[in-house]
Enzyme design. Sequence first.
Site, PDB file in Angstrom:
ATOM      1  CB  CYS A   2      -0.947   0.059   1.183  1.00 27.85           C
ATOM      2  SG  CYS A   2      -2.112  -1.292   1.300  1.00 27.85           S
ATOM      3  NE  ARG A  27       4.668   1.530   0.072  1.00 25.20           N
ATOM      4  CZ  ARG A  27       5.355   1.649   1.188  1.00 25.20           C
ATOM      5  NH1 ARG A  27       6.536   2.208   1.160  1.00 25.20           N
ATOM      6  NH2 ARG A  27       4.883   1.231   2.330  1.00 25.20           N
ATOM      7  CD1 TRP A  74      -0.043  -5.847  -2.767  1.00 28.58           C
ATOM      8  CD2 TRP A  74      -0.512  -6.656  -0.736  1.00 28.58           C
ATOM      9  NE1 TRP A  74       0.465  -7.116  -2.684  1.00 28.58           N
ATOM     10  CE2 TRP A  74       0.198  -7.634  -1.458  1.00 28.58           C
ATOM     11  CE3 TRP A  74      -0.912  -6.952   0.567  1.00 28.58           C
ATOM     12  CZ2 TRP A  74       0.518  -8.868  -0.928  1.00 28.58           C
ATOM     13  CZ3 TRP A  74      -0.595  -8.183   1.105  1.00 28.58           C
ATOM     14  CH2 TRP A  74       0.115  -9.129   0.353  1.00 28.58           C
ATOM     15  CG  ASN A  98      -0.325   2.247   3.742  1.00 30.31           C
ATOM     16  OD1 ASN A  98      -1.277   2.265   2.959  1.00 30.31           O
ATOM     17  ND2 ASN A  98       0.894   2.633   3.415  1.00 30.31           N
ATOM     18  N   GLY A  99      -1.876  -0.795   6.614  1.00 31.46           N
ATOM     19  CA  GLY A  99      -1.799  -1.616   7.821  1.00 31.46           C
ATOM     20  C   GLY A  99      -3.050  -2.463   7.993  1.00 31.46           C
ATOM     21  CD  GLU A 479      18.682 -13.457  -2.735  1.00 32.30           C
ATOM     22  OE1 GLU A 479      17.949 -13.834  -1.807  1.00 32.30           O
ATOM     23  OE2 GLU A 479      18.414 -12.472  -3.454  1.00 32.30           O
ATOM     24  CE  LYS A 483      15.890 -11.687  -5.494  1.00 30.58           C
ATOM     25  NZ  LYS A 483      16.274 -11.036  -4.300  1.00 30.58           N
ATOM     26  CD  GLU A 486      11.412 -11.606  -5.374  1.00 30.47           C
ATOM     27  OE1 GLU A 486      10.565 -11.064  -4.659  1.00 30.47           O
ATOM     28  OE2 GLU A 486      12.641 -11.443  -5.220  1.00 30.47           O
ATOM     29  CG  HIS A 502      18.934 -37.529   2.365  1.00 34.26           C
ATOM     30  ND1 HIS A 502      19.167 -38.737   2.957  1.00 34.26           N
ATOM     31  CD2 HIS A 502      20.144 -36.932   2.240  1.00 34.26           C
ATOM     32  CE1 HIS A 502      20.462 -38.876   3.200  1.00 34.26           C
ATOM     33  NE2 HIS A 502      21.081 -37.782   2.768  1.00 34.26           N
ATOM     34  CE  LYS A 601      12.376  -3.022  -2.572  1.00 35.23           C
ATOM     35  NZ  LYS A 601      13.256  -4.150  -2.942  1.00 35.23           N
TER      36      LYS A 601
HETATM   37  O1  M6R Z   1      12.676  -4.788   3.496  1.00 33.36           O
HETATM   38  P1  M6R Z   1      13.194  -6.132   3.938  1.00 33.36           P
HETATM   39  O2  M6R Z   1      14.606  -6.353   3.518  1.00 33.36           O
HETATM   40  O3  M6R Z   1      12.990  -6.397   5.382  1.00 33.36           O
HETATM   41  O4  M6R Z   1      12.313  -7.179   3.135  1.00 33.36           O
HETATM   42  C1  M6R Z   1      12.413  -8.541   3.390  1.00 33.36           C
HETATM   43  C2  M6R Z   1      11.782  -9.347   2.284  1.00 33.36           C
HETATM   44  O5  M6R Z   1      10.427  -9.032   2.168  1.00 33.36           O
HETATM   45  C3  M6R Z   1      12.458  -9.114   0.925  1.00 33.36           C
HETATM   46  O6  M6R Z   1      13.825  -9.356   0.990  1.00 33.36           O
HETATM   47  C4  M6R Z   1      11.840 -10.011  -0.150  1.00 33.36           C
HETATM   48  O7  M6R Z   1      12.105 -11.350   0.124  1.00 33.36           O
HETATM   49  C5  M6R Z   1      12.350  -9.617  -1.539  1.00 33.36           C
HETATM   50  N1  M6R Z   1      11.263  -9.277  -2.389  1.00 33.36           N
HETATM   51  C6  M6R Z   1      13.118 -10.672  -2.227  1.00 33.36           C
HETATM   52  O8  M6R Z   1      13.660 -10.215  -3.429  1.00 33.36           O
END
Ligand code: M6R
Length: 606
Positions: A2, A27, A74, A98-99, A479, A483, A486, A502, A601
Amino acid sequence: MCGIIGFTGYLDVKNVLLEGLEALEYRGYDSAGIAFFEQDGIKTIKTTGKVTNLCDKVEGTSINSTCGIGHTRWAKHGGVSYTNSHPHTFGNVTLIHNGIIENYHELETALAHQGKYPVSQTDTEIAAMLIDSLYDGDAIETIKKAIKQLEGAYAFCILFADQPDVIYCLRNGSPLVACKSKEGSVIASDMVALIKYSKEYFVLPELHIAKLTKDNIVVSNLEGAIIKPQMLFVKWDMTAARKGGYAHFMLKEIHEQPSSLRSTIMPRIRNGSLPDLTADGIPNEIFHGINRVLITACGTAMHAGLVGRVLLEKLLRIPVTVEIASEFRYQDPIMDESTLVITISQSGETADTLAALRLSNEKHAKTLSIVNVKGSSIARESNYVLYTHAGPEIAVASTKAYTAQLSCIYLLALQFALAKNAITEPECASFVSQLQSVTTAVENTLSLEKAIDEISSHLKETEDLFFIGRGLDYALSCEGSIKLKEISYIHSEAYAAGELKHGTLSLITEGVPVIALATQTNVYSKMISNIREVRARGAMVILVTNGEIAVDSSIYDYHIALPELDDLFAPFTTAVVLQLLAYYTTIHRGYNVDQPRNLAKSVTVE
Ligand code: M6R
């Protein structure tokens, strides 16, 4: 998650709000709306879908206003619909939020007893109804009464119909930043929407109320005292929040890594050879008496922690654990003043990480955060902060923030190890020099872009794939996997290569892509055996090695040789390859790189 923008001043509010919402698009959201004062009262225009839909709607209307609020929603409570989108109006009150209001159901029941019913399915409308039911002409007193009844995390911008050109704001948990400029007073959920007006801003303190008028912003606490919020300054400008000729923010941010690494590392090197975090307010004394380190974070930031664990344990020989913040906060974790808790966050507002930090503070652990956004909640509530100087990260997929987080962890580990006499100064100087060389190695890795683009084209039709690695490469596999999934929507899993037998090996059939990371010398031959196992079952192997290693070419389809670094520093270059792989695979599949579906975001709710 949001987006909020509010403006009152001397500009056409329509442009300010729409531009602000465009800046906040990254965001993540699924509907958008604005509300503004006109001569004959407050008007609202909203729509589902993108801000461009809202712009189209606004274009057909004549708006004459210099005060209003805008929101990108959102969906949380209630689906994506026109009715559920913000702003919400009830009686005298129009607001954006927001929230999450956690006790909305109880509030709704109480309001129903007064014969008041919402038209949407949102908790936000309940908040508008509550505030309207309490309103007696004194906005601040009304908001104070509302705060007593509201439970949850929230940030609100509120217009009262009988108070033209004034915006009231409050927050608890969810971020709000504000600034004054000659054009007027602006408030937003993050700095990218303010930077056009000023580089100087403040974070609205929690449970404080801001009253925005054309020429002033007055902040008061719940006791009614006016307070002067601490002013902060950002070094970056509008250009940092624009694509600057790149097709996507993600690609721009991948390419910014040599510079963001330099900005994060260089100011923390003393006499060109030793780490020095004293200017960050992190003296050696904080490491005294620490016999355990606990790292907690979410998503990519947590993956940076996985690298940190390997490094810290290697250098310090004390136990280090990495905990997913959303789990950690409910686990009654064991810690005390001899535990150093490191929280890592780009936004500094991630709800679970913030809760984990608060729990650690309650348990008297020493808390240190690695954060990108200045003045964010996590930064403010930690005992110590080490800022990553990555600049604004706009793409949902975190790239430059991750490598900047890694560099902070390396600096911290070295300083800690020196303070504990776990390494000598010459040893430390050698590590530091390798850390400095990482920026050039990352630059050279970026020159592999074309080759990675070509390799990615072979993943276009893939629906499942695997990342495998051992040690640091396992952390990088995690990681690489997040990436890719997502943004490309390919299902992928990260596996410690030794675990394949396993369970996962049953999923490896003809043509299943396996991205095998083999940058670590101590487990290199083991990795090669694991690669042979998947190869024997028909896997399509993309092999990544640290330097031009001669490998039997029958075990891979594609080989990416990274610029050679000491094994301990290979995560930096490996990360860049995995980012480019995710980026180009998504491009070949034709999806929205910067704003993947369902993701936000900054995740400011649980
Ligand atoms: O703002 P933050 O680093 O705390 O966010 C944590 C995760 O939400 C963030 O790293 C998320 O996993 C990314 N979209 C991954 O690319």
